[in-house]
Structure formats: C-alpha cells, structure tokens
Design a protein around this motif. Structure first.
Motif, PDB file in Angstrom:
ATOM      1  N   UNK A 111       0.181  -1.796 -15.817  1.00  0.00           N
ATOM      2  CA  UNK A 111       1.601  -2.099 -15.977  1.00  0.00           C
ATOM      3  C   UNK A 111       1.986  -2.360 -17.435  1.00  0.00           C
ATOM      4  N   UNK A 112       3.292  -2.269 -17.663  1.00  0.00           N
ATOM      5  CA  UNK A 112       3.835  -2.632 -18.978  1.00  0.00           C
ATOM      6  C   UNK A 112       4.641  -3.902 -18.777  1.00  0.00           C
ATOM      7  N   UNK A 113       4.331  -4.959 -19.545  1.00  0.00           N
ATOM      8  CA  UNK A 113       5.046  -6.223 -19.369  1.00  0.00           C
ATOM      9  C   UNK A 113       5.617  -6.699 -20.701  1.00  0.00           C
ATOM     10  N   UNK A 114       6.574  -7.621 -20.642  1.00  0.00           N
ATOM     11  CA  UNK A 114       7.120  -8.180 -21.882  1.00  0.00           C
ATOM     12  C   UNK A 114       6.394  -9.488 -22.221  1.00  0.00           C
ATOM     13  N   UNK A 115       6.854 -10.161 -23.256  1.00  0.00           N
ATOM     14  CA  UNK A 115       6.176 -11.367 -23.735  1.00  0.00           C
ATOM     15  C   UNK A 115       6.214 -12.523 -22.755  1.00  0.00           C
ATOM     16  N   UNK A 116       7.092 -12.452 -21.756  1.00  0.00           N
ATOM     17  CA  UNK A 116       7.147 -13.529 -20.773  1.00  0.00           C
ATOM     18  C   UNK A 116       6.336 -13.182 -19.537  1.00  0.00           C
ATOM     19  N   UNK A 237       9.770 -14.281 -29.242  1.00  0.00           N
ATOM     20  CA  UNK A 237       9.278 -13.379 -28.206  1.00  0.00           C
ATOM     21  C   UNK A 237       8.090 -12.589 -28.739  1.00  0.00           C
ATOM     22  N   UNK A 238       8.145 -12.212 -30.017  1.00  0.00           N
ATOM     23  CA  UNK A 238       7.014 -11.466 -30.594  1.00  0.00           C
ATOM     24  C   UNK A 238       5.776 -12.360 -30.675  1.00  0.00           C
ATOM     25  N   UNK A 239       5.997 -13.646 -30.999  1.00  0.00           N
ATOM     26  CA  UNK A 239       4.856 -14.572 -31.013  1.00  0.00           C
ATOM     27  C   UNK A 239       4.300 -14.746 -29.605  1.00  0.00           C
ATOM     28  N   UNK A 240       5.199 -14.932 -28.650  1.00  0.00           N
ATOM     29  CA  UNK A 240       4.789 -15.109 -27.253  1.00  0.00           C
ATOM     30  C   UNK A 240       3.960 -13.916 -26.775  1.00  0.00           C
ATOM     31  N   UNK A 241       4.475 -12.717 -27.088  1.00  0.00           N
ATOM     32  CA  UNK A 241       3.802 -11.506 -26.611  1.00  0.00           C
ATOM     33  C   UNK A 241       2.399 -11.430 -27.208  1.00  0.00           C
ATOM     34  N   UNK A 242       2.263 -11.836 -28.467  1.00  0.00           N
ATOM     35  CA  UNK A 242       0.943 -11.813 -29.105  1.00  0.00           C
ATOM     36  C   UNK A 242      -0.003 -12.786 -28.406  1.00  0.00           C
ATOM     37  N   UNK A 243       0.499 -13.993 -28.155  1.00  0.00           N
ATOM     38  CA  UNK A 243      -0.346 -14.974 -27.475  1.00  0.00           C
ATOM     39  C   UNK A 243      -0.710 -14.478 -26.082  1.00  0.00           C
ATOM     40  N   UNK A 244       0.271 -13.845 -25.427  1.00  0.00           N
ATOM     41  CA  UNK A 244       0.029 -13.351 -24.076  1.00  0.00           C
ATOM     42  C   UNK A 244      -1.074 -12.282 -24.062  1.00  0.00           C
ATOM     43  N   UNK A 245      -1.041 -11.360 -25.039  1.00  0.00           N
ATOM     44  CA  UNK A 245      -2.099 -10.328 -25.121  1.00  0.00           C
ATOM     45  C   UNK A 245      -3.464 -10.993 -25.143  1.00  0.00           C
TER      46      UNK A 245
END
Ligand SMILES: Nc1ncnc2c1ncn2[C@@H]1O[C@H](COP(=O)(O)OP(=O)(O)O)[C@@H](O)[C@H]1O
Ligand SMILES: [Mg+2]
Length: 448
Positions: A111-116, A237-245
């Motif tokens: 899947x493709x997901x966003x930072x949340x 959101x860009x920081x969140x997405x990085x942490x999420x990865x």
C-alpha cells in the motif's frame, strides 16, 4: 453473611465503581488560539507540553491536528500537521494525551500511505493492527548484531566495489538530476528483501506514481510499503512521514524480517526541520541550517541498522542532495559522518552518459571488509588504484602529453581503463547479481 463473602462483594462493587469512572466525561482544560504567523500558531491558556499533540477548532467546526513545537513563557507555539484553513482568533485548542501512535499490521504491505498512516491510494481503509508509538526504541549499540553478511543490491559497481552488508546504512549523494532516484529505483528492484519500505519525503508529487510504476514489479509491490509526503505537505507532515518509515521498518525487522528501507531524501527531512526551527527563531548556523538539524539527524539514522535480535535486519539507503554539487554541504557532511558508507554520484560522469554515475574513488562502504572475503577486498582495492592512476593521466591523453613506457603502473591503468569503465556502467533496467559481479571483477584481473 460470612466475613469473606462480604469482602468479595465489597471488592466487586469497588471495581465496578472504578470501571465506571472511565466513562464519566472529564472536563478538559482547553487553550485559545491567539496568533497565526505563517505556519506557526500561538496558543495560550493551558499547560502545553513540548511535542504534545493538540486539536485546533476551525470556523467550520472541524478539528485540525497540530503539535507543540516550542513555547515562550505562557505562549505555546504549534504547527499544524495538515494545511491550514478556517482558523480564527480565540479558536479552542485541545491538548491530547499520549504519543503519536499508528495501528500497524500486515495490511500495510503493498500500500501507499501518508505520514499519518492513512491510505494514500484507492485501497480499503486499514482495520485493526498493533498500536505502536512513533517514538524510537533505544538499542544499546554494543548489543546490535554486527553487519557481516553481504547484501545483493543488483548493481555491479556496488556489489563488486562498495559491497553493502545486511543492516548497513548508506547514503547516495549527488547534486540534483544526477541519478540518485534512478539508482535507488534499481536497488529497490533488484534487492532481495522480505519487506521494502520506501519513504518519498519532500520530493515532487509526480515522482510517487513514477517510482511505483517504474521500479516495483507486481511481486515487489506486494512486499513494499510506500510512505509519502510530497513537497507540498507541511514540514511537520514530512517529519512524521520520515519517522513513520523508520517505525514501520523497525516493526517488520523486529518480527524477524529482512527489511530494506529507502528514503528519498534525507535532505528534505533536514529541510523540514530547518523550516520549523527557523520559524521558532532558532539562529541559522551552517548554510541556513540551525544546530537542531544536526542533532536530529543522528537520532534518526541510528534507528536503522540491526537490532539485538538474532533474526531480522534493517538495511537503509538514504539519498542526500548535495546542493550545487557541493560535497561539503552541511547535510552531506553530517550524513557522511554518521552513515556506514556513501556512494557519491558525479555530474561529470552523468554528462558523459556514464550511468550509474558512481564516482568510485569518492565513495566508500565502511562495512565492506567485514562482510566480504579478503581476496575480494584486495581485487577491489586494485581496481580503485588503477582507476585513480588513470584519472591522473586522463587530462594528458587527448593532448598527446602522455608517453607510454615510463611508468608501468600508469601504462597498465591506461590499458585497463576500457574494462574498468565497462564494469562500472550498467543500464537501469538490468540486474547483475552478487556472484556475477564478483566473478566479472576477478576475471578482469586474471586476464592481466
Ligand atoms: N542509470 C541511468 N540510465 C539512464 N539515464 C539516467 C540514469 N540515471 C539517471 N538518468 C537520467 O538522469 C535523470 C535524473 O535522474 P534522477 O535519478 O531523477 O536524479 P536525482 O534524483 O539525482 O535528482 C533521469 O531522468 C534520467 O534521464
Ligand atoms: Mg530524485
């Protein structure tokens, strides 16, 4: 009634009473929005903690999520996670409890997901899963399993001369348009991994689709998770997405999987942090980057790599943009110091149509000797030496300034150069496995 019966009845009633407390609505202390300055919101009237999540009321009656990024006396500075709209003076700001968490599960694969952690593709919503916090788990560096097994990335020059090990963290460094994303795509296509996590952070939105279609075969897509925050998303959101990865990659690693994490790009992560820090008034230090950027980079990069577990690995590859082809760029410099290796791409080679444009002499894999056999390292060093000898006389050749017969080392380099060059080049749609890369390297030196 006996004494013990009465006791147990009392305990039951007490437990019931305690349980019912949970459902009693507790009045929440809320703050008020007093100022909006660019992306920065200011709120007062409540005790806000740093990094606390909050909901901000909008004129339409929605609540938008924001996060506390700093404060000054009684004023809290917040940044919204999503784009702003409908804010008004005096809007309610409700602090939320707990860390940022996401529900992770195997449904995320493919899947493709966003930072949340919400679906970004047309697929169904996720149901259930393990609730995990985005906060990093500390790993004692002494207990990390060492990097000692080579990883086949399908790129000859890297397999042969810059061998990457399972659990290694490397950077692909270059100016813009030199081929970082294409090389990362080649590695994504060709690397054996149980799970592939791709973070597309702060790059052009159109690249997301391209990346999926160009680099992931239907099989690879099934084991890949793409986490995207294109350039038009908020810095938070860009920081969140990085942490999420990183969190997603850790999650699968801790289940014993071999995980490959690719992030394009680390620079955009640093830039998102720069945007936030500058809006908070932190003074810029090096090339406009405030000091806090250089303290969050190691925190992030240390999350990748192996854990204490016997099984599971997390190999990470980050692209790093060298602005103006400057290898002294502060983010490049800092990443080079923290990572276990760097592959530098050269614009000069790219301009000659030499792809992948790896500048072999400027690149290094610090884990290579730990995961390859001695004979391999020796041959690879010979290759580098020849290549660097050739570069010494390269300028003289077209002018007729180089006379053979004076230095046998240089003669050998000039004679071998076409072979060296052919070894380094590889079309983007071709894979060369680890065995073949080594055999071809060895053959080149046998023919001497
Ligand atoms: N291996 C390759 N083979 C052929 N062309 C390439 C290769 N790598 C890069 N290019 C060319 O360079 C362009 C920019 O590459 P890209 O990876 O998007 O750069 P970056 O991510 O460094 O900005 C590509 O659109 C393509 O035309
Ligand atoms: Mg790119």
């Amino acid at each position: 009634m006996s004494q013990s019966g009465m006791n147990s009845q009392l305990t039951d009633r007490l437990n019931d009473a305690i349980a019912s407390l949970d459902s009693v609505p507790v009045a929440r202390v809320t703050g008020r929005l007093v100022k909006v300055n660019g992306l920065m919101l200011q709120a007062v009237g409540c005790r806000f903690k740093l990094e606390q999540r909050c909901l901000v009321e909008t004129a339409e009656g929605d609540m938008i999520e924001a996060q506390v990024v700093g404060f000054d006396h009684t004023i809290a500075y917040l940044m919204p996670i999503r784009r702003l709209g409908g804010l008004f003076a005096g809007a309610k700001v409700v602090p939320l409890d707990g860390d940022s968490t996401v529900l992770l599960s195997h449904q995320w694969l493919g899947r493709v997901v966003n930072g949340l952690g919400e679906p970004f593709d047309d697929g169904p919503a996720f149901k259930g899963g393990d609730r995990v916090s985005l906060e990093p788990k500390q790993i004692n560096p002494l207990k990390r399993r060492p990097v000692d097994t080579p990883l086949d990335v399908g790129v000859r020059a890297i397999n042969g001369l810059l061998t990457v090990g399972k659990g290694q963290r490397i950077g692909l460094m270059a100016g813009s348009g030199v081929g970082k994303s294409v090389l990362m795509g080649m590695i994504t296509q060709n690397t054996e991994a149980d799970v592939i996590v791709v973070g597309l952070i702060g790059e052009r939105g159109r690249e997301v689709r391209e990346f999926v279609e160009r680099n992931l075969s239907p099989e690879a897509r099934k084991k890949a998770i793409m986490i995207v925050a294109p350039a038009d998303e908020s810095p938070l959101m860009r920081l969140r997405a990085t942490l999420l990865c990183h969190r997603v990659a850790e999650y699968f690693r801790d289940q014993g999987k071999d995980v490959l994490l690719l992030m394009d790009s680390l620079t955009r992560y640093a830039m998102a942090q720069r945007e936030i820090a500058l809006s908070l008034g932190e003074p810029p230090a090096s090339r406009g980057y405030p000091p806090s950027v250089f303290s969050i980079l190691p925190q992030l990069l240390e999350r990748a790599g192996n854990s204490e577990n016997q099984h599971g690995s997390l190999t990470a590859i980050y692209t790093v943009l060298a602005e103006g082809d400057d290898q002294q760029d502060p983010v490049v410099d800092s990443a080079r110091a923290i990572l276990d290796g760097h592959v530098v791409l050269s614009r000069q080679l790219a301009e000659q149509g030499h792809y992948p444009a790896i500048d072999i002499n400027a690149s290094i894999s610090r884990c290579m000797s730990a995961c390859t056999q001695e004979v391999h390292t020796t041959v690879s060093n010979q290759f580098r030496q020849l290549y660097s000898n050739y570069l010494q006389v390269k300028e003289l050749l077209p002018l007729g300034g180089y006379q053979p017969g004076q230095d046998p080392e240089l003669d050998k380099a000039v004679q071998m150069y076409p072979l060296l060059k052919a070894y380094l080049q590889q079309p983007a749609n071709q894979a060369v496995d680890y065995r073949t890369s080594l055999t071809e390297l060895a053959q080149m030196f046998q023919s001497l």
